[in-house]
Design a protein around this motif. Sequence first.
Motif, mmCIF file in Angstrom:
data_model
loop_
_atom_site.group_PDB
_atom_site.id
_atom_site.type_symbol
_atom_site.label_atom_id
_atom_site.label_comp_id
_atom_site.label_asym_id
_atom_site.label_seq_id
_atom_site.Cartn_x
_atom_site.Cartn_y
_atom_site.Cartn_z
ATOM 1 N N LEU A 91 -6.577 -33.756 -4.502
ATOM 2 C CA LEU A 91 -5.254 -34.163 -5.115
ATOM 3 C C LEU A 91 -4.337 -33.553 -4.452
ATOM 4 C CD1 LEU A 91 -3.997 -35.881 -7.415
ATOM 5 C CD2 LEU A 91 -4.139 -33.741 -8.607
ATOM 6 N N PHE A 93 0.337 -33.989 -3.588
ATOM 7 C CA PHE A 93 1.562 -34.487 -4.086
ATOM 8 C C PHE A 93 2.504 -34.240 -2.868
ATOM 9 C CE2 PHE A 93 -0.354 -33.506 -7.972
ATOM 10 C CZ PHE A 93 -0.208 -35.006 -8.694
ATOM 11 N N ARG A 112 7.892 -39.031 -5.747
ATOM 12 C CA ARG A 112 6.803 -37.762 -5.691
ATOM 13 C C ARG A 112 5.541 -38.431 -5.641
ATOM 14 N NH1 ARG A 112 3.520 -34.318 -9.353
ATOM 15 N NH2 ARG A 112 3.476 -32.260 -8.303
ATOM 16 N N SER A 113 5.132 -38.549 -4.496
ATOM 17 C CA SER A 113 4.003 -39.574 -4.018
ATOM 18 C C SER A 113 2.541 -38.760 -4.545
ATOM 19 C CB SER A 113 3.826 -39.905 -2.682
ATOM 20 O OG SER A 113 4.641 -40.809 -2.409
ATOM 21 N N ARG A 114 1.533 -39.337 -5.007
ATOM 22 C CA ARG A 114 0.394 -38.878 -5.288
ATOM 23 C C ARG A 114 -0.722 -39.399 -4.283
ATOM 24 N NH1 ARG A 114 -3.867 -39.691 -9.940
ATOM 25 N NH2 ARG A 114 -2.888 -41.842 -10.202
ATOM 26 N N TYR A 128 -2.738 -42.928 -0.349
ATOM 27 C CA TYR A 128 -1.955 -43.010 -1.254
ATOM 28 C C TYR A 128 -2.358 -43.829 -2.562
ATOM 29 C CZ TYR A 128 2.325 -44.420 -3.323
ATOM 30 O OH TYR A 128 3.566 -44.802 -4.203
ATOM 31 N N GLY A 131 3.353 -43.223 -7.226
ATOM 32 C CA GLY A 131 4.274 -42.245 -7.260
ATOM 33 C C GLY A 131 5.298 -42.285 -8.498
#
Length: 158
Positions: A91, A93, A112-114, A128, A131
């Motif tokens: 994971l 960010f 804030r992208s996950r 991606y 976010g």
Amino acid sequence: MQTDLCPCCSNKPYAECCAPVHQHPANAAHPEQLMRARYSAHPKGLVDFIVATYHCECGAEAFRDDIAMMTDHQWQSLEVLDSEVLNHGELGFVTFKAHFIADGEPQCLHERSRFVQETINGQPQWRYIDGVFPGHIKAGRNDPCPCGSGRKFKKCCS
């Protein structure tokens, strides 16, 4: 001979920065590398790359036309504010600000992208998935998109 600097604002030549990831997304060893390559894909017009680097659960192919419209903006700069990898490397960010001009108006996408690891052809790759927009109230599906595109959230960044 002038070197073609990478659009991701790394101050590295494109050929040594995002180009290898554009050629093969598995070359992104860290979510920040993939995020920078996704940003660079916008000014380069690499819609297929952007679609391909969404997580399979996102159904990005259905939004191909909206993604293509985003590549038409004048992408100005990228600021990576923070990046981290958690959960034993599965994971990640990346918090960033992407500056662009849309319809003659300066815009800033602050997200804030996950990113998560997804196995593609037996190989783990960063993808991606979603976010959040720091400092913004979560947008409803029919609200204007917080990215500043002028479109409804459901037709843009949902």
